[in-house]
Every structure is written in structure tokens, then in C-alpha cells.
Write a protein that holds these residues in place. Structure first.
Motif, PDB file in Angstrom:
ATOM      1  N   LEU A  41       6.246  46.801  18.060  1.00  0.00           N
ATOM      2  CA  LEU A  41       6.899  47.863  17.289  1.00  0.00           C
ATOM      3  C   LEU A  41       7.936  48.597  18.138  1.00  0.00           C
ATOM      4  O   LEU A  41       9.028  48.939  17.646  1.00  0.00           O
ATOM      5  CB  LEU A  41       5.856  48.852  16.776  1.00  0.00           C
ATOM      6  CG  LEU A  41       4.774  48.292  15.846  1.00  0.00           C
ATOM      7  CD1 LEU A  41       3.766  49.372  15.490  1.00  0.00           C
ATOM      8  CD2 LEU A  41       5.396  47.701  14.584  1.00  0.00           C
ATOM      9  N   ARG A  42       7.615  48.861  19.390  1.00  0.00           N
ATOM     10  CA  ARG A  42       8.576  49.524  20.288  1.00  0.00           C
ATOM     11  C   ARG A  42       9.833  48.672  20.427  1.00  0.00           C
ATOM     12  O   ARG A  42      10.961  49.189  20.403  1.00  0.00           O
ATOM     13  CB  ARG A  42       7.937  49.754  21.663  1.00  0.00           C
ATOM     14  CG  ARG A  42       6.889  50.874  21.689  1.00  0.00           C
ATOM     15  CD  ARG A  42       6.196  50.919  23.051  1.00  0.00           C
ATOM     16  NE  ARG A  42       7.141  51.192  24.119  1.00  0.00           N
ATOM     17  CZ  ARG A  42       7.446  52.404  24.588  1.00  0.00           C
ATOM     18  NH1 ARG A  42       6.851  53.469  24.063  1.00  0.00           N
ATOM     19  NH2 ARG A  42       8.323  52.564  25.551  1.00  0.00           N
ATOM     20  N   HIS A  43       9.655  47.385  20.576  1.00  0.00           N
ATOM     21  CA  HIS A  43      10.809  46.488  20.686  1.00  0.00           C
ATOM     22  C   HIS A  43      11.621  46.507  19.396  1.00  0.00           C
ATOM     23  O   HIS A  43      12.852  46.535  19.415  1.00  0.00           O
ATOM     24  CB  HIS A  43      10.335  45.073  21.003  1.00  0.00           C
ATOM     25  CG  HIS A  43      11.453  44.115  21.294  1.00  0.00           C
ATOM     26  ND1 HIS A  43      12.140  43.435  20.296  1.00  0.00           N
ATOM     27  CD2 HIS A  43      12.024  43.733  22.477  1.00  0.00           C
ATOM     28  CE1 HIS A  43      13.062  42.675  20.849  1.00  0.00           C
ATOM     29  NE2 HIS A  43      13.021  42.825  22.159  1.00  0.00           N
ATOM     30  N   ALA A  44      10.927  46.508  18.264  1.00  0.00           N
ATOM     31  CA  ALA A  44      11.613  46.460  16.971  1.00  0.00           C
ATOM     32  C   ALA A  44      12.493  47.681  16.747  1.00  0.00           C
ATOM     33  O   ALA A  44      13.592  47.567  16.178  1.00  0.00           O
ATOM     34  CB  ALA A  44      10.589  46.344  15.841  1.00  0.00           C
ATOM     35  N   VAL A  45      12.042  48.859  17.199  1.00  0.00           N
ATOM     36  CA  VAL A  45      12.840  50.070  16.952  1.00  0.00           C
ATOM     37  C   VAL A  45      13.889  50.314  18.029  1.00  0.00           C
ATOM     38  O   VAL A  45      14.653  51.277  17.950  1.00  0.00           O
ATOM     39  CB  VAL A  45      11.933  51.317  16.820  1.00  0.00           C
ATOM     40  CG1 VAL A  45      10.931  51.135  15.684  1.00  0.00           C
ATOM     41  CG2 VAL A  45      11.221  51.642  18.128  1.00  0.00           C
ATOM     42  N   GLY A  46      13.931  49.447  19.070  1.00  0.00           N
ATOM     43  CA  GLY A  46      14.950  49.567  20.100  1.00  0.00           C
ATOM     44  C   GLY A  46      14.473  50.165  21.399  1.00  0.00           C
ATOM     45  O   GLY A  46      15.271  50.369  22.325  1.00  0.00           O
ATOM     46  N   LEU A  47      13.169  50.458  21.543  1.00  0.00           N
ATOM     47  CA  LEU A  47      12.628  50.994  22.798  1.00  0.00           C
ATOM     48  C   LEU A  47      12.247  49.820  23.686  1.00  0.00           C
ATOM     49  O   LEU A  47      11.081  49.476  23.853  1.00  0.00           O
ATOM     50  CB  LEU A  47      11.417  51.885  22.507  1.00  0.00           C
ATOM     51  CG  LEU A  47      11.667  53.041  21.524  1.00  0.00           C
ATOM     52  CD1 LEU A  47      10.390  53.839  21.309  1.00  0.00           C
ATOM     53  CD2 LEU A  47      12.787  53.953  22.031  1.00  0.00           C
ATOM     54  N   ARG A  48      13.267  49.196  24.276  1.00  0.00           N
ATOM     55  CA  ARG A  48      13.093  47.939  24.994  1.00  0.00           C
ATOM     56  C   ARG A  48      13.456  48.088  26.462  1.00  0.00           C
ATOM     57  O   ARG A  48      14.109  49.051  26.860  1.00  0.00           O
ATOM     58  CB  ARG A  48      13.999  46.858  24.373  1.00  0.00           C
ATOM     59  CG  ARG A  48      13.822  46.730  22.869  1.00  0.00           C
ATOM     60  CD  ARG A  48      14.966  45.964  22.224  1.00  0.00           C
ATOM     61  NE  ARG A  48      14.832  45.936  20.765  1.00  0.00           N
ATOM     62  CZ  ARG A  48      15.773  45.523  19.936  1.00  0.00           C
ATOM     63  NH1 ARG A  48      16.946  45.098  20.423  1.00  0.00           N
ATOM     64  NH2 ARG A  48      15.566  45.526  18.636  1.00  0.00           N
ATOM     65  N   ARG A  49      13.050  47.124  27.261  1.00  0.00           N
ATOM     66  CA  ARG A  49      13.487  47.054  28.658  1.00  0.00           C
ATOM     67  C   ARG A  49      14.986  46.818  28.690  1.00  0.00           C
ATOM     68  O   ARG A  49      15.529  46.087  27.855  1.00  0.00           O
ATOM     69  CB  ARG A  49      12.759  45.933  29.396  1.00  0.00           C
ATOM     70  CG  ARG A  49      11.267  46.152  29.556  1.00  0.00           C
ATOM     71  CD  ARG A  49      10.617  44.964  30.258  1.00  0.00           C
ATOM     72  NE  ARG A  49      11.139  44.813  31.616  1.00  0.00           N
ATOM     73  CZ  ARG A  49      10.628  45.435  32.680  1.00  0.00           C
ATOM     74  NH1 ARG A  49       9.587  46.252  32.532  1.00  0.00           N
ATOM     75  NH2 ARG A  49      11.133  45.250  33.886  1.00  0.00           N
TER      76      ARG A  49
END
Length: 437
Positions: free
Chosen positions: A331-339
């Protein structure tokens, strides 16, 4: 065999009474033993903070409720048993959902509206004494459910709206962040209303509730407290030897909850033959105590060794987090909270391209049946479904239409919107499929 994930939460602000055991604990434990059920039980201690600011009371309640469920026979190796506060992914998911759900919808939540209505009736400011915990309570509840993608949530009638809100925010999140990658992060939960949760009467014949001061304790106070509470059950004034009509009495309803059909029939016959109320209450005590005395002994032993309960809950938290952490990372990756990594293409912060796509919407009508519709970007209804008994049935058809397109229309339980041609619907479905590829 398909497995249904069932999730149940218990707010930790007090101890459980006989009505809680009959209406929630016993049936949930029985269901958890089925091969086609994957059970999640948690103590909703974050929720408890909304209504209780007494740390000692919350601490005691968490221990007592955990001991009660284990003593009552919950297989913690089979079911997932944990404290809400031991799963840090839940409050983080709460924030992600908070950023998706509309304030207008929160304004319509029953608990918040009841509080503002009470303030208005008292001539106070509408939001007097209302915390953001109370206001955001439905979002935390949605996170509890969606974190583990529960299919079914047993609730009382007053909680059905919150399940509907969880379904709605799940749909919004799926559409907003999952449509482009053909991923539905959340399943849509369904409420399971158990009438038994509201039927066990208290000492005065009303629903058993601490707010009415009419409860029969489950374990607290031992046999003495159980016997004394049963002795206070309200009965009529018929004397020993006089025939008594058992039907509709609190005493017989409580007895029925712990008796076989044969025992129920025999007890009724004795009452109609003149069994004294005092003797009837002694029979009721013996009937209940025979079943809960072994559980009470286990409860007392657990309460004397809280470290054993702690170890069970820590194991349950590890089991729950093994599911929660990977989903939250996704979910973090999906909303843009990515490495950080090199961007695939320059991003213009001032312009956001947006394709105007049709949208599927699932909902429940006043007839308690589930529906879905496909609407164009301008709000016109392109397709309208018939009613379904369950939300999962409606969702299955939505999924088919989103993956198969116009090919799924033949035989689909839908009707075209007013003035809408089949070709326009086919084009809309094709656009959805193209957007998700």
C-alpha cells in the motif's frame, strides 16, 4: 474448500458477562473450529481509549478479556488472537484511509451524529466534548477489517453502517490506486448480524447490559456471584405448587441458552406442574455452573499467571503482522511512499493528467440487497444491476465485467441505462480494461 476469513473485535473497557458469552464468545469460538473459517480475534484497546480515560481500567480489562476468551476454549494455535495496539500497521493504514474517505461521509456516522444531537438537545455547542477519536472511530474500524481483508465481520445492528463505510473506503482506495495496475488491494467485507447477540435477557427481562445493571457475571466473583445474580432474576408471584407459564420469562430464555432440547422440554413441564421459582433458579444455577465451572477454573489459573497470556498474545501479534506488514508495504508503494530511485519520466507538479473513465459503484439498498452500477464520467448510468443477496456476488460480476468487458454482458444480471446503447457500454468497458493493462 473456499475459506472465509471472519474478524471479531472486543473493546477493552470492562469484563464480559453471560450475555457476551452466549451472544459472541461461544458462537465465535464454535465457528473458529470449522475448516472453512479463518478466524481473527482482537482486543480493540485503541478503540477503548475513545470512551475510557482510566489506564488501570483498560489494563485490567485487556487481561480479563484475553483470559476469558482463552479459558472459554479459543484455540489460539488455530485462530489469530492479538491486541490491536500490538499491530503498528493498523494506525498507519488508518491514516492512508483517512486521506481517502470524505469528511461529509464522516459527518453522517451514527456515533458522531448521536453525540452532536445530544449536545444540541442540551443546548450546547454541537461538538462539545467530542474528540477526534470518536469522530474518526469508523476509519480505525475500517483499518482493523481491511488490514486483514476479512470477508465477514459479526456485528450488532448499530455497527452495520461502519461495515458499509469500510466497504466504501476500500472501493475508493482500490479504484484510486489499484485501477492502473489491475490490483484490488482490499476485499469488500460483509456484516453478519447475529440476532442472538441481542436476545439474552438480563435479570429484569431487558437485554442484558451493564448500562441497565442487570447482568449475570461470567467468571468474576465465582460461583457465589453467579448464584446471587440468578437469585435476583425477576419472576411472577405464583407460589410453589401453582402452575407457571415459562414461555417469555427471562429465566427460561437464559436456561434455553445452556440446555439441550430435551432439557428445555423437561424444565418447562416441571414449571407447568408447579415447580417453585426458587427451585427453578437453583436448577438454572446448576445448569449454567456445570458448563462454565471448568472454564472459570482455567480463567482463574490464567489470571494468576499473566505472563502466559502475554506470550500467547505476542505469538498472535507475530502471526498477524506476518500478514499486515507485506500488505502495508504494498500500500505504501501504491500511494507513492517508495524508496528513492530514478524517476521513469519527468513529473510536472503543476499538471496532473487524468483520464475520465467510467466507474463501477457497489452499494446496498434499503431492501438489504446488494447492487452495482456503471456510471460514465459525466454521471450518466450506463449499466444497472439487479439485486444480489450478498456483496460478494455483486463484486464477482463487477470483476467479470472489468476483466472480460462486453463479452461478459451476455447473460449478465444487468440492464442498460436510459437512452444508453450497448455499443457505448462496450466502449466504456474496453476503456476500463485498457486503463488497467
Amino acid at each position: 474448500m473456499p475459506v472465509t476469513r471472519v474478524l471479531t473485535g472486543i473493546t477493552t473497557t470492562g469484563t464480559l458477562h453471560l450475555g457476551n458469552y452466549v451472544g459472541a464468545v461461544r458462537p465465535c469460538i464454535d465457528a473458529s473450529r470449522r475448516a472453512d473459517v479463518d478466524s481473527f480475534f482482537f482486543m480493540a484497546d485503541y478503540h477503548a481509549l475513545i470512551k475510557c480515560d482510566e489506564p488501570a481500567r483498560i489494563e485490567a480489562s485487556r487481561l480479563q478479556i484475553a483470559a476469558t476468551w482463552i479459558a472459554a476454549g479459543l484455540d489460539t494455535d488455530r485462530a489469530t488472537f492479538y491486541r490491536q495496539s500490538d499491530i503498528p500497521e493498523i494506525p498507519e493504514l488508518t491514516w492512508l484511509l483517512t486521506c481517502v474517505i470524505g469528511k461529509g461521509q464522516m459527518n453522517r456516522a451514527h456515533a458522531y451524529k448521536a453525540a452532536t444531537d445530544a449536545n444540541a438537545a442540551a443546548g450546547e455547542d454541537a461538538d462539545a466534548g467530542i474528540t477526534m477519536g470518536l469522530y474518526c472511530y469508523p476509519i480505525l474500524m475500517a483499518a482493523d477489517i481491511l488490514m486483514f481483508n476479512a470477508h465477514v465481520v459479526p456485528v450488532g445492528k448499530d455497527q452495520v453502517q461502519h461495515i458499509e463505510m469500510a466497504r466504501d473506503v476500500a472501493q475508493r482506495f482500490n479504484h484510486l490506486y489499484g485501477a492502473a495496475i489491475n490490483r484490488e488491494f482490499f476485499v469488500l467485507p460483509e456484516a453478519q448480524i447475529d440476532a442472538e447477540m441481542e436476545l439474552l435477557p438480563g435479570l429484569d427481562g431487558r437485554k442484558m447490559s451493564k448500562s441497565y445493571d442487570n447482568v449475570i457475571p461470567l467468571f468474576e466473583g465465582g460461583e457465589k456471584a453467579l448464584r446471587e445474580a440468578i437469585a435476583r432474576i425477576v419472576t411472577d408471584s405464583r407460589l410453589p405448587g401453582e402452575p407457571k407459564e415459562p414461555e417469555g420469562t427471562a429465566l427460561i430464555q437464559i436456561f434455553d441458552a445452556f440446555a439441550t432440547p430435551e432439557e428445555r422440554a423437561a424444565f418447562r413441564a416441571e414449571l407447568r406442574a408447579g415447580l417453585a421459582w426458587g427451585e427453578a433458579k437453583q436448577r438454572l444455577f446448576e445448569q449454567i455452573n456445570r458448563q462454565i465451572a471448568p472454564m472459570r477454573a482455567r480463567y482463574d489459573a490464567l489470571m494468576a499467571e499473566p505472563e502466559k497470556i502475554e506470550a500467547i498474545l505476542q505469538a498472535g501479534a507475530a502471526k498477524a503482522r506476518a500478514i499486515a506488514r507485506p500488505l502495508l508495504d504494498e500500500l505504501r508503494h501504491a500511494v507513492g511512499l517508495r524508496r528513492f530511485q530514478a524517476l521513469a519520466a519527468p513529473v510536472d507538479a503543476g499538471v496532473k493528467a487524468k483520464v475520465q473513465l467510467p466507474v463501477f459503484k457497489q452499494y446496498r439498498e434499503a431492501d438489504n440487497r446488494f447492487y452495482f452500477k456503471l456510471s460514465a464520467h459525466d454521471g450518466r448510468v450506463l449499466l444497472q444491476s439487479q439485486g444480489f443477496d450478498g456483496g460478494r456476488d455483486a463484486g464477482a460480476w463487477v470483476k467479470r465485467l472489468k476483466t472480460e468487458g462486453a463479452a461478459a454482458l451476455d447473460g449478465a444480471p444487468v440492464a442498460l441505462g436510459d437512452g444508453v446503447a450497448a455499443a457505448e457500454v462496450a466502449q466504456a468497458l474496453a476503456a476500463l480494461i485498457a486503463a488497467e493493462q
